[in-house]
Design a protein around this motif. Structure first.
Motif, PDB file in Angstrom:
ATOM      1  N   TYR A   8      -6.687  -6.849 -16.091  1.00 24.35           N
ATOM      2  CA  TYR A   8      -6.326  -6.784 -17.502  1.00 24.35           C
ATOM      3  C   TYR A   8      -4.803  -6.907 -17.601  1.00 24.35           C
ATOM      4  CZ  TYR A   8      -4.956  -1.926 -16.561  1.00 24.35           C
ATOM      5  OH  TYR A   8      -4.349  -0.803 -16.050  1.00 24.35           O
ATOM      6  N   ASP A   9      -4.337  -7.400 -18.708  1.00 24.05           N
ATOM      7  CA  ASP A   9      -2.894  -7.579 -18.911  1.00 24.05           C
ATOM      8  C   ASP A   9      -2.278  -6.277 -19.394  1.00 24.05           C
ATOM      9  OD1 ASP A   9      -2.498 -10.300 -18.204  1.00 24.05           O
ATOM     10  OD2 ASP A   9      -3.534 -10.884 -20.048  1.00 24.05           O
ATOM     11  N   LEU A  10      -1.250  -5.821 -18.694  1.00 21.66           N
ATOM     12  CA  LEU A  10      -0.585  -4.570 -19.046  1.00 21.66           C
ATOM     13  C   LEU A  10       0.908  -4.800 -19.221  1.00 21.66           C
ATOM     14  CD1 LEU A  10      -0.803  -1.448 -19.397  1.00 21.66           C
ATOM     15  CD2 LEU A  10      -0.201  -1.284 -16.969  1.00 21.66           C
ATOM     16  N   PRO A  11       1.429  -4.628 -20.423  1.00 17.24           N
ATOM     17  CA  PRO A  11       2.887  -4.718 -20.598  1.00 17.24           C
ATOM     18  C   PRO A  11       3.588  -3.650 -19.766  1.00 17.24           C
ATOM     19  CG  PRO A  11       1.744  -4.761 -22.721  1.00 17.24           C
ATOM     20  CD  PRO A  11       0.719  -4.390 -21.681  1.00 17.24           C
ATOM     21  N   GLU A  12       4.661  -4.049 -19.097  1.00 17.30           N
ATOM     22  CA  GLU A  12       5.360  -3.141 -18.183  1.00 17.30           C
ATOM     23  C   GLU A  12       5.837  -1.868 -18.875  1.00 17.30           C
ATOM     24  OE1 GLU A  12       9.071  -3.278 -14.998  1.00 17.30           O
ATOM     25  OE2 GLU A  12       8.263  -5.145 -15.804  1.00 17.30           O
ATOM     26  N   GLU A  13       6.178  -1.974 -20.169  1.00 16.34           N
ATOM     27  CA  GLU A  13       6.700  -0.794 -20.864  1.00 16.34           C
ATOM     28  C   GLU A  13       5.657   0.298 -21.062  1.00 16.34           C
ATOM     29  OE1 GLU A  13       5.815  -3.887 -24.153  1.00 16.34           O
ATOM     30  OE2 GLU A  13       6.660  -3.882 -22.117  1.00 16.34           O
ATOM     31  N   LEU A  14       4.376  -0.009 -20.817  1.00 11.98           N
ATOM     32  CA  LEU A  14       3.336   1.012 -20.955  1.00 11.98           C
ATOM     33  C   LEU A  14       3.104   1.807 -19.664  1.00 11.98           C
ATOM     34  CD1 LEU A  14       0.631  -0.776 -23.173  1.00 11.98           C
ATOM     35  CD2 LEU A  14       2.572   0.649 -23.857  1.00 11.98           C
ATOM     36  N   ILE A  15       3.798   1.447 -18.595  1.00 14.88           N
ATOM     37  CA  ILE A  15       3.704   2.213 -17.349  1.00 14.88           C
ATOM     38  C   ILE A  15       4.593   3.450 -17.485  1.00 14.88           C
ATOM     39  CG2 ILE A  15       4.094   2.225 -14.858  1.00 14.88           C
ATOM     40  CD1 ILE A  15       3.688  -0.830 -14.920  1.00 14.88           C
ATOM     41  N   ALA A  16       3.975   4.626 -17.499  1.00 18.39           N
ATOM     42  CA  ALA A  16       4.724   5.874 -17.716  1.00 18.39           C
ATOM     43  C   ALA A  16       5.669   6.137 -16.545  1.00 18.39           C
ATOM     44  CB  ALA A  16       3.751   7.033 -17.882  1.00 18.39           C
ATOM     45  N   GLN A  17       6.936   6.332 -16.838  1.00 20.86           N
ATOM     46  CA  GLN A  17       7.941   6.590 -15.813  1.00 20.86           C
ATOM     47  C   GLN A  17       8.238   8.078 -15.648  1.00 20.86           C
ATOM     48  OE1 GLN A  17       9.421   4.395 -13.680  1.00 20.86           O
ATOM     49  NE2 GLN A  17       7.990   2.879 -14.492  1.00 20.86           N
ATOM     50  N   THR A  18       7.909   8.865 -16.654  1.00 18.17           N
ATOM     51  CA  THR A  18       8.161  10.304 -16.600  1.00 18.17           C
ATOM     52  C   THR A  18       6.933  11.046 -17.120  1.00 18.17           C
ATOM     53  OG1 THR A  18       9.181  10.193 -18.788  1.00 18.17           O
ATOM     54  CG2 THR A  18      10.667  10.084 -16.890  1.00 18.17           C
ATOM     55  N   PRO A  19       6.715  12.270 -16.661  1.00 14.35           N
ATOM     56  CA  PRO A  19       5.571  13.040 -17.155  1.00 14.35           C
ATOM     57  C   PRO A  19       5.759  13.489 -18.593  1.00 14.35           C
ATOM     58  CG  PRO A  19       6.864  14.346 -15.597  1.00 14.35           C
ATOM     59  CD  PRO A  19       7.465  12.987 -15.610  1.00 14.35           C
ATOM     60  N   GLY A 146      12.223  17.128   2.151  1.00 15.37           N
ATOM     61  CA  GLY A 146      11.454  15.968   1.723  1.00 15.37           C
ATOM     62  C   GLY A 146      11.510  15.688   0.228  1.00 15.37           C
ATOM     63  N   GLN A 147      11.192  14.451  -0.125  1.00 14.54           N
ATOM     64  CA  GLN A 147      11.083  14.014  -1.515  1.00 14.54           C
ATOM     65  C   GLN A 147       9.622  13.674  -1.819  1.00 14.54           C
ATOM     66  OE1 GLN A 147      13.773  13.936  -3.631  1.00 14.54           O
ATOM     67  NE2 GLN A 147      14.961  14.793  -1.928  1.00 14.54           N
ATOM     68  N   MET A 148       9.237  13.758  -3.087  1.00 16.43           N
ATOM     69  CA  MET A 148       7.883  13.402  -3.472  1.00 16.43           C
ATOM     70  C   MET A 148       7.648  11.902  -3.269  1.00 16.43           C
ATOM     71  SD  MET A 148       5.842  15.728  -4.268  1.00 16.43           S
ATOM     72  CE  MET A 148       5.995  17.506  -4.369  1.00 16.43           C
ATOM     73  N   PRO A 149       6.510  11.534  -2.688  1.00 14.40           N
ATOM     74  CA  PRO A 149       6.219  10.112  -2.450  1.00 14.40           C
ATOM     75  C   PRO A 149       5.635   9.465  -3.700  1.00 14.40           C
ATOM     76  CG  PRO A 149       4.452  11.463  -1.565  1.00 14.40           C
ATOM     77  CD  PRO A 149       5.458  12.418  -2.144  1.00 14.40           C
ATOM     78  N   LEU A 150       6.476   9.287  -4.715  1.00 18.15           N
ATOM     79  CA  LEU A 150       5.999   8.724  -5.973  1.00 18.15           C
ATOM     80  C   LEU A 150       5.495   7.298  -5.773  1.00 18.15           C
ATOM     81  CD1 LEU A 150       8.751   9.951  -8.464  1.00 18.15           C
ATOM     82  CD2 LEU A 150       6.487  10.934  -8.076  1.00 18.15           C
ATOM     83  N   PRO A 151       4.514   6.875  -6.555  1.00 15.59           N
ATOM     84  CA  PRO A 151       4.008   5.508  -6.443  1.00 15.59           C
ATOM     85  C   PRO A 151       5.116   4.487  -6.693  1.00 15.59           C
ATOM     86  CG  PRO A 151       2.583   6.854  -7.838  1.00 15.59           C
ATOM     87  CD  PRO A 151       3.815   7.658  -7.584  1.00 15.59           C
ATOM     88  N   GLU A 159      12.879  14.805 -11.689  1.00 13.56           N
ATOM     89  CA  GLU A 159      13.828  15.922 -11.687  1.00 13.56           C
ATOM     90  C   GLU A 159      13.215  17.206 -11.134  1.00 13.56           C
ATOM     91  OE1 GLU A 159      16.954  15.495 -12.281  1.00 13.56           O
ATOM     92  OE2 GLU A 159      16.688  13.404 -12.886  1.00 13.56           O
ATOM     93  N   ASP A 160      11.932  17.414 -11.381  1.00 10.73           N
ATOM     94  CA  ASP A 160      11.257  18.644 -10.960  1.00 10.73           C
ATOM     95  C   ASP A 160      10.048  18.275 -10.108  1.00 10.73           C
ATOM     96  OD1 ASP A 160       9.929  21.041 -10.665  1.00 10.73           O
ATOM     97  OD2 ASP A 160       9.539  21.351 -12.804  1.00 10.73           O
TER      98      ASP A 160
END
Length: 342
Positions: A8-19, A146-151, A159-160
């Motif tokens: 499906y087509d997903l505009p990049e701006e809809l990918i959540a960058q922060t919780p 260590g740092q969180m292994p974010l996708p 930050e948290d």
């Protein structure tokens, strides 16, 4: 089915960058599994979509801060480790970048020497086996360094660290968060209990393979990664009691779903205490043995996770729900909005 059926087509701006803040303020798409009918709500109203006697099964795995940034001893050149799987006492299989610096016998330092590592061998696929050294408890040192292994699709700094953990996370071992559970607050869980909605826990340690794309055109040819799970005795008893009394068993996340369905598949449909490894791949055509409902986030195109959702609520319903989510500008992926399918 073909992999391309799940695009499906997903505009990049809809990918959540922060919780979302607070956790339970995320949007909630509500989908009728049979009719495909859709309504819209907020996650903090979850209780209104559940009934007394329902059981939510949650994955209590806790994410390891498994990404390490350090330097090669002797040269000071940069190195990045990503811990994948524990192989022994302070011995881990890891991903290394840049790999050419990580030959067997090479030593590295992290956090000004708080953690040290030596490469023991190179294994299939180019991963390495590393032996770590530290003063005191290894996991305490890992929490410090260590740092969180974010996708890879999340490019903003977290930050948290706790915002990539569920509030009920307990069993350390995942390389990625069971993200459907990120929306819950402790107060919400108390509210569920007050209304007669039960909760129970399983553990499935999420591997980085959860982000591995399906490469085969025919989805049946895809080989799932194997992940360790545990379904405790008290959870098995609660599931069986819920079923016997006519309640619904609702998985919080695809990892909880895969654990429940794995145990049932391995035991001729019976749910009982179990522990082991599963590489179950659920795609359309699969007959569910346990699930009556699913709470999940919105997943990547052509991923095994959108295939699992399609198996549960039907292909047409799934692709329509995703089309609506894009039109309504829902937030997608790990820090994105949620969907409840009943």
């Amino acid at each position: 089915m073909k992999r391309s059926d799940f695009w499906y087509d997903l505009p990049e701006e809809l990918i959540a960058q922060t919780p979302a803040e607070p956790r339970n303020s995320s949007r909630l798409m509500c989908v009728d599994r049979e009719s495909g009918e859709i309504s819209h709500d907020r996650f903090y109203n979850l209780c209104s979509h559940l009934k007394k006697g329902d059981l939510l099964v949650m994955n209590d795995s806790r994410v390891l801060p498994a990404r390490l940034y350090g330097e090669k001893e002797g040269t000071g050149s940069f190195i990045e480790f990503l811990l994948l799987e524990q192989k022994g006492d302070k011995v881990w299989e890891i991903l290394v970048r840049p790999g050419k610096k990580a030959k067997p016998g090479t030593k590295f330092s992290f956090g000004n020497g708080r953690l040290k590592a030596e490469i023991l061998e190179t294994v299939e696929g180019g991963n390495r086996i590393a032996k770590f050294e530290c003063e005191g408890n290894f996991f305490t040192a890992l929490e410090d360094v260590g740092q969180m292994p974010l996708p890879p699709y999340i490019t903003k700094k977290l930050e948290d660290k706790e915002r990539y953990q569920t509030v009920y996370s307990h069993e350390l071992g995942s390389a990625a968060a069971p993200t459907a559970g990120l929306h819950f607050t402790k107060e919400m869980i108390e509210e569920l209990h007050e209304k007669g909605i039960n909760t129970a826990f399983v553990t499935l340690h999420v591997g980085l393979g959860t982000f591995r794309p399906v490469k085969e055109d025919d989805v049946k040819g895809h080989k799932m990664h194997s992940e360790h799970y545990h379904l405790p005795k008290e959870t098995a008893e609660l599931i069986n009691k819920t079923k016997a009394e006519g309640g619904r068993v609702i998985a919080v996340g695809t990892t909880s779903c895969r654990t429940l369905e794995s145990v049932a598949s391995f035991n001729n449909g019976e749910i009982k205490e179990a522990e082991g490894y599963t590489d179950i791949f659920i795609y359309p055509g699969y007959k569910f043995k346990v699930l009556d409902g699913l709470i999940t986030n919105f997943h990547l195109p052509e991923s095994t996770l959108i295939m699992l959702v399609s198996a549960f609520m039907g292909y047409d319903n799934t692709m329509n729900a995703y089309k609506v989510a894009v039109e309504e500008k829902y937030r997608f992926f790990s820090f994105g909005d949620a969907m409840i399918i009943l």
